[in-house]
Design an enzyme around this catalytic site. Structure first.
Site, short mmCIF file in Angstrom:
data_model
loop_
_atom_site.label_atom_id
_atom_site.label_comp_id
_atom_site.label_asym_id
_atom_site.label_seq_id
_atom_site.Cartn_x
_atom_site.Cartn_y
_atom_site.Cartn_z
N GLN A 1 45.57 10.82 -12.42
CA GLN A 1 46.37 12.16 -12.98
C GLN A 1 47.73 11.48 -13.21
O GLN A 1 48.36 11.21 -12.39
CB GLN A 1 46.25 12.96 -11.99
N LYS B 1 39.72 20.62 -12.81
CA LYS B 1 38.79 19.77 -13.32
C LYS B 1 37.83 19.52 -12.36
O LYS B 1 36.52 19.43 -12.78
CB LYS B 1 39.69 18.43 -13.48
N ASP C 1 39.37 9.11 -19.31
CA ASP C 1 40.43 9.65 -20.11
C ASP C 1 40.68 8.99 -21.66
O ASP C 1 41.30 9.70 -22.17
CB ASP C 1 41.73 9.62 -19.49
N1 LIG Z 1 45.29 11.37 -16.65
C1 LIG Z 1 45.79 12.61 -17.21
N2 LIG Z 1 44.92 13.21 -18.01
C2 LIG Z 1 45.17 14.28 -18.58
O1 LIG Z 1 44.34 14.72 -19.34
C3 LIG Z 1 46.19 15.02 -17.88
C4 LIG Z 1 47.24 14.41 -17.24
N3 LIG Z 1 46.85 13.20 -16.64
N4 LIG Z 1 48.28 14.98 -16.79
C5 LIG Z 1 48.63 16.32 -17.41
C6 LIG Z 1 48.07 16.69 -18.59
C7 LIG Z 1 48.00 18.08 -18.76
N5 LIG Z 1 46.65 18.26 -18.92
C8 LIG Z 1 46.10 19.64 -19.12
C9 LIG Z 1 44.95 20.01 -18.70
C10 LIG Z 1 44.31 21.37 -18.73
C11 LIG Z 1 45.04 22.51 -19.07
C12 LIG Z 1 44.41 23.47 -19.17
O2 LIG Z 1 43.47 23.74 -19.08
N6 LIG Z 1 45.60 24.69 -19.15
C13 LIG Z 1 45.06 26.07 -19.40
C14 LIG Z 1 46.18 26.77 -18.38
C15 LIG Z 1 45.61 26.42 -16.96
C16 LIG Z 1 46.42 27.38 -16.16
O3 LIG Z 1 45.90 28.48 -15.80
O4 LIG Z 1 47.63 26.98 -15.72
C17 LIG Z 1 45.08 26.63 -20.85
O5 LIG Z 1 45.84 25.85 -21.54
O6 LIG Z 1 44.63 27.87 -21.02
C18 LIG Z 1 46.57 22.20 -19.29
C19 LIG Z 1 46.96 20.77 -19.41
C20 LIG Z 1 45.91 17.26 -18.77
N7 LIG Z 1 46.51 16.39 -18.54
#
Ligand SMILES: Nc1nc(=O)c2c([nH]1)NC[C@@H]1CN(c3ccc(C(=O)N[C@@H](CCC(=O)O)C(=O)O)cc3)C=[N+]21
Length: 285
Positions: A97, A53, A120
């Site tokens: 988070q 992020k 968020d």
């Molecule tokens: N307050 C809060 N807000 C959130 O939005 C929040 C959270 N907590 N806790 C965890 C989850 C999970 N989450 C993700 C964000 C980006 C990817 C993301 O970009 N994933 C990449 C892969 C990333 C990698 O390379 O591992 C993809 O899907 O291509 C995944 C999951 C947001 N979350």
């Protein structure tokens, strides 16, 4: 059938390029958007998401305010970190988070965020605004799902959408977004209490798999030509990350948002959008 890829990575990059222009215009007027993150503990997944992020922020010119607290941080420690971000003018919006360590009350912490700085869209007031169709920051993953479908012109009006998973960050608010007049979809929300999951998923034009159950959505659970979004992430028995959609579903789907590379990057792009939206609203005052 070869499924069209709903490429969240490429779409998120295009959105970040648009945001960089908006941030440059704000900076010219002396307004510098800042995103705060509060990370409690050392969960590797959370650490990597927070790192991504902040990397995204640097890409578009949003400044970062990173607050990392130890896993044993007390309720009072977190409260004072939130109070600081609430009053810091350099912080346009911030996130706590999730998940938090078990000794902390997540809902109580989220309720302490200044609703106007809730990047968020998970503060009770903003979730309430969503129910009431009042303006406010939208939860990032649901907003990212709608944005991805829109940018690929997937028809939403009158579409039958089956959401699998009733989590607070995705499943529950997603139906609220999709049933707004601007989207006008019909939404079924399935979960572990659903009697016959296949009965609902097979009827759907669009299936959003957000249960966090690896390989849950297989080919026989979807109708030929359905659009499938793989949102849920879980760790398989081999310790590897898995999406909710099984490879077999790709033969029947007309379009797929893959995981990784689909909704995840869109979630991050929407977080930045929420921050820039608020910075622009402040600049208009
Ligand atoms: N307050 C809060 N807000 C959130 O939005 C929040 C959270 N907590 N806790 C965890 C989850 C999970 N989450 C993700 C964000 C980006 C990817 C993301 O970009 N994933 C990449 C892969 C990333 C990698 O390379 O591992 C993809 O899907 O291509 C995944 C999951 C947001 N979350």
């Amino acid at each position: 059938m070869t499924a069209r890829i709903l490429d969240g990575k490429a779409t998120a990059s295009a959105i970040k390029a648009e945001l960089a222009v908006r941030v440059a215009a704000l900076r010219e007027r002396g307004v510098v958007p800042g995103l705060g993150t509060v990370l409690v503990g050392d969960d590797p997944g959370s650490q990597s998401y927070v790192k991504m992020k902040h990397r995204d922020c640097a890409e578009v010119g949003i400044t970062s305010l990173r607050v990392d607290l130890p896993a044993e941080a007390s309720d009072a420690d977190v409260r004072s970190a939130l109070a600081e971000l609430n009053s810091d003018p350099a912080c346009t919006g911030y996130i706590v988070q999730l998940p938090l360590p078990r000794h902390l009350d997540e809902n109580a912490m989220l309720a302490l965020i200044d609703p106007d700085k809730d990047a968020d869209g998970l503060h009770p007031l903003n979730l309430g605004r969503l129910v009431l169709n009042e303006p406010g920051p939208l939860p990032c993953t649901p907003r990212g799902i709608v944005e991805l479908l829109r940018r690929y012109d997937v028809p939403l009006a009158g579409a039958e959408v089956c959401v699998v998973g009733r989590g607070v960050t995705v499943g529950r608010p997603l139906g609220l977004l999709l049933t707004r007049r601007s989207e006008n979809s019909t939404v079924t929300l399935c979960h572990t209490g659903t009697r016959d999951l296949a009965e609902h998923t097979r009827r759907a034009d669009i299936v959003v798999a957000a249960a966090g159950v690896g390989g849950l959505v297989t080919a026989d659970l979807i109708r030929e030509g359905a659009v499938v979004l793989d949102v849920g992430v879980s760790r398989g028995p081999d310790g590897k990350l898995a999406g909710d959609v099984a490879p077999s579903a790709w033969e029947k789907a007309s379009a797929i948002a893959p995981n990784p590379g689909g909704v995840g990057p869109m979630t991050r792009a929407m977080l930045l959008s929420n921050v820039v939206d608020r910075a622009e609203a402040l600049a208009r005052r």
